[in-house]
Design an enzyme around this catalytic site. Structure first.
Site, PDB file in Angstrom:
ATOM      1  N   CYS A 110       0.895  -1.156   0.000  1.00 58.63           N
ATOM      2  CA  CYS A 110       0.000   0.000   0.000  1.00 58.63           C
ATOM      3  C   CYS A 110       0.927   1.196   0.000  1.00 58.63           C
ATOM      4  CB  CYS A 110      -0.931   0.041   1.208  1.00 58.63           C
ATOM      5  SG  CYS A 110      -1.912   1.562   1.201  1.00 58.63           S
ATOM      6  N   CYS A 113      -0.524   4.071   2.545  1.00 58.82           N
ATOM      7  CA  CYS A 113      -0.540   3.891   4.000  1.00 58.82           C
ATOM      8  C   CYS A 113      -0.268   2.424   4.315  1.00 58.82           C
ATOM      9  CB  CYS A 113      -1.848   4.395   4.605  1.00 58.82           C
ATOM     10  SG  CYS A 113      -3.335   3.929   3.712  1.00 58.82           S
ATOM     11  N   SER A 114      -1.268   1.663   4.684  1.00 63.85           N
ATOM     12  CA  SER A 114      -1.002   0.271   5.070  1.00 63.85           C
ATOM     13  C   SER A 114      -2.214  -0.614   4.825  1.00 63.85           C
ATOM     14  CB  SER A 114      -0.598   0.227   6.540  1.00 63.85           C
ATOM     15  OG  SER A 114      -1.635   0.812   7.322  1.00 63.85           O
ATOM     16  N   CYS A 115      -2.981  -0.341   3.762  1.00 66.87           N
ATOM     17  CA  CYS A 115      -4.164  -1.143   3.472  1.00 66.87           C
ATOM     18  C   CYS A 115      -3.761  -2.610   3.294  1.00 66.87           C
ATOM     19  CB  CYS A 115      -4.866  -0.617   2.226  1.00 66.87           C
ATOM     20  SG  CYS A 115      -5.414   1.096   2.443  1.00 66.87           S
TER      21      CYS A 115
HETATM   22 FE    FE Z   1      -3.348   1.962   2.934  1.00 62.98          FE
END
Ligand code: FE
Length: 206
Positions: A110, A113-115
């Site tokens: 991602c 961000c951190s999906c």
């Molecule tokens: Fe994300």
């Protein structure tokens, strides 16, 4: 010196440096104000740390390896298939499964961000959220893979998928050689978390 600069007691120095301390402080405050129930919070954390984890994704992969109809359905509409297995919820509303082949190796990041597909893999590892991984996975995926210990044949292309809040990707790794006679449980035990992110390969049966 005409006056002192008291840099050492600048207000910032009084804040706890550790984000965990700030989180604890917020939790205490919210609990005191009656805005959250700490037992409910513990339940949510326990769910994502212990009960929802890569074992869910591994189950899906193992079944896909054994059952061609399941595999086809999974590649067609993973969200519906994994929801049928009970793997749905936060951060798993729209799951897309991408299949590794001798021609293409898939890898998930991602960049924003951190999906991450929580219902299938649990909480993302720290490296997945790091600036370095998010930037380099796209720019130099083969070098990143090498650092994870993944060496691919030259003819295998690397395809990088950028997860978003709308789509969470799960890699369907290739079934390892020597796993022909194994049942679903034994196959699931070979499926590592990283192999479903694309930064690893499944374990080879002993
Ligand atoms: Fe994300």
């Amino acid at each position: 010196m005409p006056h002192d600069h008291h840099d050492h007691d600048h207000p910032h120095a009084l804040l706890p440096p550790d984000p965990a301390l700030r989180v604890k402080a917020l939790e205490t405050l919210l609990t005191r104000k009656g805005l959250i129930d700490p037992a409910a919070l513990d339940e949510i954390i326990d769910t994502y740390q212990n009960r929802i984890g890569p074992q869910n994704g591994a189950r899906v992969v193992a079944r896909a390896w054994r059952d061609p109809a399941f595999r086809a359905a999974l590649l067609e509409d993973a969200t519906a298939v994994v929801a049928d297995l009970g793997f749905f919820g936060r951060q798993g509303e729209h799951v897309v499964v991408v299949e590794n082949t001798p021609e293409v190796h898939n890898m998930v990041v991602c960049t924003l961000c951190s999906c991450y597909p929580w219902p299938l893999l649990g909480i993302p590892p720290a490296w997945y959220k790091s600036d370095a991984y998010r930037a380099r996975a796209v720019r130099e995926p083969r070098r990143v893979l090498a650092e994870f210990g993944v060496a691919l044949p030259a003819r295998t292309a690397v395809r990088v998928w950028d997860s978003t809040a709308e789509i969470r990707y799960l890699v369907l790794p290739m079934r390892p050689a020597g796993s022909d006679g194994l049942d679903e449980d034994a196959l699931a035990a070979l499926v590592t978390r990283d192999s479903m992110i694309g930064t690893g390969l499944p374990a080879v049966p002993a």
